[in-house]
Design an enzyme around this catalytic site. Structure first.
Site, mmCIF file in Angstrom:
data_model
loop_
_atom_site.group_PDB
_atom_site.id
_atom_site.type_symbol
_atom_site.label_atom_id
_atom_site.label_comp_id
_atom_site.label_asym_id
_atom_site.label_seq_id
_atom_site.Cartn_x
_atom_site.Cartn_y
_atom_site.Cartn_z
ATOM 1 C CE LYS A 45 1.256 32.475 10.306
ATOM 2 N NZ LYS A 45 2.400 31.586 10.573
ATOM 3 N N GLY A 46 0.910 37.353 5.814
ATOM 4 C CA GLY A 46 1.810 38.177 5.016
ATOM 5 C C GLY A 46 1.460 39.650 4.936
ATOM 6 C CD GLU A 101 -4.396 38.883 -0.207
ATOM 7 O OE1 GLU A 101 -3.228 38.880 0.228
ATOM 8 O OE2 GLU A 101 -5.090 37.855 -0.268
ATOM 9 C CG ASP A 102 0.723 39.173 0.958
ATOM 10 O OD1 ASP A 102 -0.240 38.850 0.225
ATOM 11 O OD2 ASP A 102 1.346 38.342 1.643
ATOM 12 C CG ASP A 105 1.101 34.589 -8.294
ATOM 13 O OD1 ASP A 105 1.872 35.276 -8.968
ATOM 14 O OD2 ASP A 105 1.115 33.342 -8.308
ATOM 15 C CG PHE A 155 9.562 32.818 -4.181
ATOM 16 C CD1 PHE A 155 8.242 32.393 -4.284
ATOM 17 C CD2 PHE A 155 10.124 32.965 -2.927
ATOM 18 C CE1 PHE A 155 7.497 32.114 -3.142
ATOM 19 C CE2 PHE A 155 9.380 32.689 -1.780
ATOM 20 C CZ PHE A 155 8.071 32.258 -1.899
ATOM 21 C CG ASP A 162 5.885 32.985 4.074
ATOM 22 O OD1 ASP A 162 4.985 33.467 3.364
ATOM 23 O OD2 ASP A 162 5.928 31.777 4.386
ATOM 24 N NE ARG A 168 5.121 35.054 7.727
ATOM 25 C CZ ARG A 168 4.271 34.741 6.747
ATOM 26 N NH1 ARG A 168 3.990 35.635 5.832
ATOM 27 N NH2 ARG A 168 3.727 33.542 6.679
HETATM 28 P P1 IMP Z 1 -2.906 33.835 -5.493
HETATM 29 O O1 IMP Z 1 -3.166 35.237 -5.966
HETATM 30 O O2 IMP Z 1 -4.150 33.110 -5.057
HETATM 31 O O3 IMP Z 1 -2.135 33.053 -6.508
HETATM 32 O O4 IMP Z 1 -2.007 33.813 -4.212
HETATM 33 C C1 IMP Z 1 -1.517 34.921 -3.590
HETATM 34 C C2 IMP Z 1 -0.734 34.480 -2.357
HETATM 35 O O5 IMP Z 1 0.375 33.659 -2.748
HETATM 36 C C3 IMP Z 1 -0.152 35.653 -1.623
HETATM 37 O O6 IMP Z 1 -1.029 36.129 -0.619
HETATM 38 C C4 IMP Z 1 1.129 35.086 -1.052
HETATM 39 O O7 IMP Z 1 0.904 34.524 0.221
HETATM 40 C C5 IMP Z 1 1.524 33.993 -1.997
HETATM 41 N N1 IMP Z 1 2.592 34.443 -2.920
HETATM 42 C C6 IMP Z 1 2.487 34.671 -4.245
HETATM 43 N N2 IMP Z 1 3.648 35.070 -4.775
HETATM 44 C C7 IMP Z 1 4.536 35.093 -3.757
HETATM 45 C C8 IMP Z 1 5.948 35.450 -3.679
HETATM 46 O O8 IMP Z 1 6.613 35.831 -4.662
HETATM 47 N N3 IMP Z 1 6.501 35.359 -2.442
HETATM 48 C C9 IMP Z 1 5.814 34.953 -1.336
HETATM 49 N N4 IMP Z 1 4.501 34.635 -1.366
HETATM 50 C C10 IMP Z 1 3.870 34.696 -2.569
HETATM 51 MG MG MG Z 2 -0.720 36.238 1.641
#
Ligand code: IMP
Ligand code: MG
Length: 203
Positions: A45-46, A101-102, A105, A155, A162, A168
């Site tokens: 949802k982010g 994407e939001d 990471d 974070f 969220d 959010r």
């Molecule tokens: P990754 O790139 O697969 O590690 O994951 C990305 C997802 O992790 C994002 O879409 C977010 O939902 C979540 N995420 C990563 N860092 C944060 C943060 O600092 N706050 C909240 N959600 C995060």
């Molecule tokens: Mg996300």
């Protein structure tokens, strides 16, 4: 948990800064996709907050569609194994697709989604992310065509991001206070962005 701005240690990006950057990204997308009508694909949802602001700033016609996923087991394990719980409503074969994407990471989630979408033979497929945390990247081949801000290993919540489904709605992006993160963690405080693992219910 009071679920309010008081739980924020530091504001990283204000509403105004986000608005300005989203408009710049929309400008770049509008130029690149002039004369076309891309499909913006978003993971619930982010990224929904970012998506809706982005579309309102675009100068090209767009369609939007959604996917929902869930990670297997602990996100800390970072297996990159993702289960699709809602697929797109539309076919993407031959379409210009932008994955919105939001935050990226480790890149494992985006990598999984890209493979899934690529298998359906879109005409083009690009990533647009508001936030990027490049030093945590595991999937190093990820090409980010559009990127809003690079963010530190803290974070973050707000503007769609969220912590256990909360925060959010905050109009800015901020660092969540450590006390809030630790208050209900059984095995001690998660550190930095690893806290994402503790707070994730949807990636
Ligand atoms: P990754 O790139 O697969 O590690 O994951 C990305 C997802 O992790 C994002 O879409 C977010 O939902 C979540 N995420 C990563 N860092 C944060 C943060 O600092 N706050 C909240 N959600 C995060
Ligand atoms: Mg996300």
């Amino acid at each position: 948990m009071t679920d309010s701005a008081a739980d924020i240690q530091e504001i990283l990006f204000t509403e105004e800064q986000i608005t300005r950057r989203v408009r710049e990204l929309a400008g770049a997308i509008s130029r690149d996709y002039a004369g076309r009508a891309p499909l913006l694909v978003t993971v619930l949802k982010g990224a929904v907050y970012f998506l809706t602001d982005l579309t309102r700033a675009l100068a090209v016609p767009v369609e939007i569609d959604f996917m929902a996923i869930t990670t297997y087991g602990s996100a800390k394990a970072q297996s990159g194994v993702v289960r699709l719980i809602k697929d797109l409503d539309v076919e993407i074969t031959g379409r210009d697709v932008v994955l919105v994407e939001d935050i990226i990471d480790t890149g494992l989630t985006a990598g999984y989604l890209l493979r899934l979408l690529q298998a359906r033979s879109p005409a083009t497929l690009r990533i647009c992310t508001l936030l990027d945390r490049p030093y945590r990247r595991i999937l190093e081949t990820l090409d980010l065509a559009y990127r809003g801000f690079e963010v530190p290993d803290r974070f973050l919540v707000g503007y769609g991001l969220d912590y256990r489904e909360r925060y959010r709605h905050l109009p800015f992006i901020g660092v969540l206070r450590n006390e809030v993160l630790v208050s209900d963690a059984p095995d001690g405080p998660p550190s930095g962005a690893n806290a994402a693992a503790a707070g994730l219910s949807d990636p």
